[in-house]
Design a protein around this motif. Sequence first.
Motif, PDB file in Angstrom:
ATOM      1  N   ASP A 165       0.812  -1.223   0.000  1.00  0.00           N
ATOM      2  CA  ASP A 165       0.000   0.000   0.000  1.00  0.00           C
ATOM      3  C   ASP A 165       0.839   1.264   0.000  1.00  0.00           C
ATOM      4  OD1 ASP A 165      -2.772  -1.257   0.520  1.00  0.00           O
ATOM      5  OD2 ASP A 165      -1.505  -2.117   2.102  1.00  0.00           O
ATOM      6  N   THR A 166       1.987   1.221   0.659  1.00  0.00           N
ATOM      7  CA  THR A 166       2.766   2.434   0.910  1.00  0.00           C
ATOM      8  C   THR A 166       4.250   2.133   0.799  1.00  0.00           C
ATOM      9  OG1 THR A 166       1.085   3.296   2.431  1.00  0.00           O
ATOM     10  CG2 THR A 166       3.295   4.203   2.647  1.00  0.00           C
ATOM     11  N   LEU A 167       4.991   3.056   0.187  1.00  0.00           N
ATOM     12  CA  LEU A 167       6.448   3.075   0.301  1.00  0.00           C
ATOM     13  C   LEU A 167       6.788   4.123   1.357  1.00  0.00           C
ATOM     14  CD1 LEU A 167       7.698   2.872  -3.406  1.00  0.00           C
ATOM     15  CD2 LEU A 167       7.343   1.017  -1.757  1.00  0.00           C
ATOM     16  N   VAL A 168       7.553   3.723   2.373  1.00  0.00           N
ATOM     17  CA  VAL A 168       7.796   4.617   3.497  1.00  0.00           C
ATOM     18  C   VAL A 168       8.848   5.670   3.187  1.00  0.00           C
ATOM     19  CG1 VAL A 168       7.056   2.858   5.113  1.00  0.00           C
ATOM     20  CG2 VAL A 168       9.504   3.136   4.643  1.00  0.00           C
ATOM     21  N   HIS A 169       9.556   5.509   2.079  1.00  0.00           N
ATOM     22  CA  HIS A 169      10.421   6.542   1.505  1.00  0.00           C
ATOM     23  C   HIS A 169      10.104   6.627   0.024  1.00  0.00           C
ATOM     24  CE1 HIS A 169      13.099   6.317   5.044  1.00  0.00           C
ATOM     25  NE2 HIS A 169      13.083   5.002   4.889  1.00  0.00           N
ATOM     26  N   VAL A 170      10.048   7.829  -0.521  1.00  0.00           N
ATOM     27  CA  VAL A 170      10.044   7.932  -1.982  1.00  0.00           C
ATOM     28  C   VAL A 170      11.342   7.296  -2.476  1.00  0.00           C
ATOM     29  CG1 VAL A 170      10.224   9.519  -3.922  1.00  0.00           C
ATOM     30  CG2 VAL A 170       8.606   9.997  -2.084  1.00  0.00           C
ATOM     31  N   PRO A 171      11.296   6.396  -3.458  1.00  0.00           N
ATOM     32  CA  PRO A 171      12.520   5.733  -3.923  1.00  0.00           C
ATOM     33  C   PRO A 171      13.593   6.740  -4.326  1.00  0.00           C
ATOM     34  CG  PRO A 171      10.597   4.628  -4.805  1.00  0.00           C
ATOM     35  CD  PRO A 171      10.100   5.878  -4.145  1.00  0.00           C
ATOM     36  N   TRP A 172      14.808   6.505  -3.841  1.00  0.00           N
ATOM     37  CA  TRP A 172      15.908   7.439  -4.083  1.00  0.00           C
ATOM     38  C   TRP A 172      17.177   6.780  -4.623  1.00  0.00           C
ATOM     39  CZ3 TRP A 172      15.147   4.854   0.341  1.00  0.00           C
ATOM     40  CH2 TRP A 172      16.254   4.381   1.037  1.00  0.00           C
ATOM     41  N   THR A 173      17.221   5.449  -4.630  1.00  0.00           N
ATOM     42  CA  THR A 173      18.435   4.775  -5.069  1.00  0.00           C
ATOM     43  C   THR A 173      18.441   4.458  -6.559  1.00  0.00           C
ATOM     44  OG1 THR A 173      17.482   2.642  -4.406  1.00  0.00           O
ATOM     45  CG2 THR A 173      18.887   3.772  -2.803  1.00  0.00           C
ATOM     46  N   SER A 191       7.189  11.058   1.918  1.00  0.00           N
ATOM     47  CA  SER A 191       8.226  11.880   1.290  1.00  0.00           C
ATOM     48  C   SER A 191       9.640  11.595   1.813  1.00  0.00           C
ATOM     49  CB  SER A 191       7.886  13.358   1.449  1.00  0.00           C
ATOM     50  OG  SER A 191       7.781  13.727   2.808  1.00  0.00           O
ATOM     51  N   THR A 192       9.932  11.867   3.058  1.00  0.00           N
ATOM     52  CA  THR A 192      11.263  11.739   3.679  1.00  0.00           C
ATOM     53  C   THR A 192      12.384  12.304   2.803  1.00  0.00           C
ATOM     54  OG1 THR A 192      11.814   9.455   2.961  1.00  0.00           O
ATOM     55  CG2 THR A 192      10.498   9.698   4.981  1.00  0.00           C
ATOM     56  N   PHE A 193      12.111  13.374   2.058  1.00  0.00           N
ATOM     57  CA  PHE A 193      13.129  13.952   1.179  1.00  0.00           C
ATOM     58  C   PHE A 193      14.317  14.500   1.966  1.00  0.00           C
ATOM     59  CE2 PHE A 193       9.277  15.052  -1.574  1.00  0.00           C
ATOM     60  CZ  PHE A 193       9.486  14.006  -2.454  1.00  0.00           C
ATOM     61  N   ALA A 194      14.052  15.114   3.120  1.00  0.00           N
ATOM     62  CA  ALA A 194      15.096  15.866   3.814  1.00  0.00           C
ATOM     63  C   ALA A 194      16.219  14.979   4.328  1.00  0.00           C
ATOM     64  CB  ALA A 194      14.490  16.672   4.956  1.00  0.00           C
ATOM     65  N   ILE A 195      15.993  13.672   4.515  1.00  0.00           N
ATOM     66  CA  ILE A 195      17.084  12.811   4.969  1.00  0.00           C
ATOM     67  C   ILE A 195      18.156  12.650   3.900  1.00  0.00           C
ATOM     68  CG2 ILE A 195      15.655  11.557   6.627  1.00  0.00           C
ATOM     69  CD1 ILE A 195      15.651   9.183   4.648  1.00  0.00           C
ATOM     70  N   HIS A 196      17.823  12.987   2.652  1.00  0.00           N
ATOM     71  CA  HIS A 196      18.801  12.903   1.565  1.00  0.00           C
ATOM     72  C   HIS A 196      19.441  14.253   1.278  1.00  0.00           C
ATOM     73  CE1 HIS A 196      16.794   9.125   1.047  1.00  0.00           C
ATOM     74  NE2 HIS A 196      15.683   9.690   0.624  1.00  0.00           N
ATOM     75  N   ARG A 240      12.265  21.870   6.482  1.00  0.00           N
ATOM     76  CA  ARG A 240      12.948  21.530   5.223  1.00  0.00           C
ATOM     77  C   ARG A 240      12.137  20.499   4.449  1.00  0.00           C
ATOM     78  NH1 ARG A 240      15.243  23.190   0.841  1.00  0.00           N
ATOM     79  NH2 ARG A 240      16.905  21.847   0.032  1.00  0.00           N
ATOM     80  N   GLU A 241      11.504  19.556   5.149  1.00  0.00           N
ATOM     81  CA  GLU A 241      10.667  18.564   4.456  1.00  0.00           C
ATOM     82  C   GLU A 241       9.510  19.261   3.742  1.00  0.00           C
ATOM     83  OE1 GLU A 241      10.259  14.984   2.993  1.00  0.00           O
ATOM     84  OE2 GLU A 241      11.664  15.244   4.672  1.00  0.00           O
ATOM     85  N   ILE A 242       8.898  20.233   4.396  1.00  0.00           N
ATOM     86  CA  ILE A 242       7.801  20.965   3.762  1.00  0.00           C
ATOM     87  C   ILE A 242       8.316  21.769   2.564  1.00  0.00           C
ATOM     88  CG2 ILE A 242       6.071  22.771   4.111  1.00  0.00           C
ATOM     89  CD1 ILE A 242       5.834  21.832   7.013  1.00  0.00           C
TER      90      ILE A 242
END
Length: 295
Positions: A165-173, A191-196, A240-242
């Motif tokens: 149902d959900t990816l807990v991070h938008v794919p980034w690799t 989203s979790t963009f800011a961790i990258h 930053r995430e927003i």
Amino acid sequence: MRDGGTGSAPDGVPAVTLPGVVDRHVHLGLVDRALLADGPVTEVHDLGWDPPEVAAWAADPPSGVRVRYAGPFHTAPGGYPTGRPWAPDAAVRHVATPREAAAAVADVVAAGGFAVKVALHAGMALLPDDVLRALVDGAHAGGLLVLVHAEGDGQAQRAIDAGADTLVHVPWTEALPDAVIARAAHMTWISTFAIHDGPGRPIGLERALDNARRFVAAGGRLVYGTDMGNGPTPVGVNEREIELLGRLLEGEALRRAVLGPPSAPALEAPLPLPETATDLITWLRASRRLPHSPK
């Protein structure tokens, strides 16, 4: 009033009322939970911890915060996050067979979890397809969502094609093919963009933003989540995430991604309805909880 309603601040400036912030990806065992009390974040989703411990936090949460939880990471024996110093042994459930998958799902139901968290992390042991499918089918039969940490080539596609149902991070690799993203359009991505973000990591962030841009265009649902506890993330609103979400969403779409439903505890600020990420950050800084919000 809720979800864009207008009221009046004490000084006569028109005020806007909106639901509080929902952070859909946190790890409460890695932060000072008390810092969340009575702030703009009114709901958090803990996505990987010792089930009895996180259930106790949900029963006695920081003031004004609802805690939902998924229980442990479900992974292959030796799979992610086995051996990580931040992950207690009880936060990792090893699953080797479809029968073990069924038992693991039953334990999540019994523990009061809202979802089954699954880890697919290339470079470490991976769940075979039949076990992954058993986790997905068992969770859905039990009325639970399936949330997947997918990292490394092909792992997001495996989660998508297994019916998660959900990816807990938008794919980034990796950059996902358009055809794979089209098959994911029914999903939610957190989203979790800011961790990258930060020195030495622009490629992962740009991949994530590009994947998310095409996902949203295909009709997918993108929501705010910070992976709070992963490194020096703020406890509370992650501005930053927003900001990064604001590269893809604005107006009602941005508000839906970051804020809760109209029934959520309400915030009020003497500012116009926020339309951009900058507006929303300013609005949240100025907001206060309404007196009738749950404490």
